[in-house]
Design an enzyme around this catalytic site. Structure first.
Site, PDB file in Angstrom:
ATOM      1  N   HIS A  10       0.837  -1.206   0.000  1.00  0.00           N
ATOM      2  CA  HIS A  10       0.000   0.000   0.000  1.00  0.00           C
ATOM      3  C   HIS A  10       0.868   1.250   0.000  1.00  0.00           C
ATOM      4  CE1 HIS A  10       0.896   1.024   4.170  1.00  0.00           C
ATOM      5  NE2 HIS A  10       0.800  -0.275   4.432  1.00  0.00           N
ATOM      6  N   GLU A  90      -2.411  -6.790   7.634  1.00  0.00           N
ATOM      7  CA  GLU A  90      -1.088  -6.655   8.240  1.00  0.00           C
ATOM      8  C   GLU A  90      -1.010  -7.392   9.570  1.00  0.00           C
ATOM      9  OE1 GLU A  90       1.969  -6.531   8.110  1.00  0.00           O
ATOM     10  OE2 GLU A  90       2.482  -4.439   7.672  1.00  0.00           O
TER      11      GLU A  90
END
Length: 195
Positions: A10, A90
């Protein structure tokens, strides 16, 4: 052997810029992160055109979804035509999420030092916290299920687990691996290469 997979981390968030542990906090990318996502989309367009025959999958977090949508827009395809997979989120930093290491040291002296001794297997405090090894065990089933060419937008921790799993990078090295937000990672067979 793994099929062709392109991984994109990202784009940058304000917390990345501040050195805050994001983990599973649902943060947004910033202006610099949007530029990174757009550039990665243009790079993917050079590599795979419009991605015909590719599966597009992202972590369900806001920062990865916006990155994927910007990548797809830069490729000239429908931004929302992708799926998400919760296994791609994550690593969880538990009670440390949202803090800098300086703040953690001030609150709990010695904790960051304990993590540095064995960053791969260290589990921060908190019921939801994970070590990188726990993250690797979470992501392995997803990786084994990938059977077609794929573009995946995910997080730095996930990419570190790839280097440990696919390239058999030592735990200590994988745990501190720098994961750029402005490059594309290619996995094909058993080879990983930053593009």
């Amino acid at each position: 052997m793994y099929p062709l997979i392109y991984f994109v981390r990202h784009g940058e968030t304000d917390w990345n810029a501040e050195g805050r542990l994001q983990g599973q906090a649902d943060t947004d990318i910033n202006a610099h992160g949007r530029d990174q996502a757009d550039r990665n989309g243009r790079r993917l367009a050079e590599l795979i055109g419009r991605g015909d025959g590719f599966d597009f999958v992202a972590s369900p977090m806001r920062r990865t979804r916006e990155t994927m949508e910007r990548v797809r827009t830069a490729m000239g395809v429908e931004p929302s035509a992708y799926r998400t997979d919760a296994r791609l989120v994550e690593v969880s930093f538990g009670d440390w999420q949202g803090s800098t290491f300086a703040e953690i040291e001030a609150e709990s002296p010695g904790s960051p030092k304990a993590r540095r001794r064995d960053k791969w297997n260290f589990q921060p405090p908190g019921t939801s916290a994970e070590s990188y090894e726990m993250l690797r065990q979470r992501i392995l089933p997803w990786l084994m299920e990938v059977t077609q060419k794929t573009v995946c937008v995910t997080h730095g921790g996930i990419i570190r687990t790839l280097f440990r799993t696919v390239a058999e990078m030592p735990e200590r090295e994988a745990a501190i691996l720098s994961v750029p937000q402005d490059r594309v990672l290619k996995l094909e067979g058993q080879f990983l290469d930053w593009l």
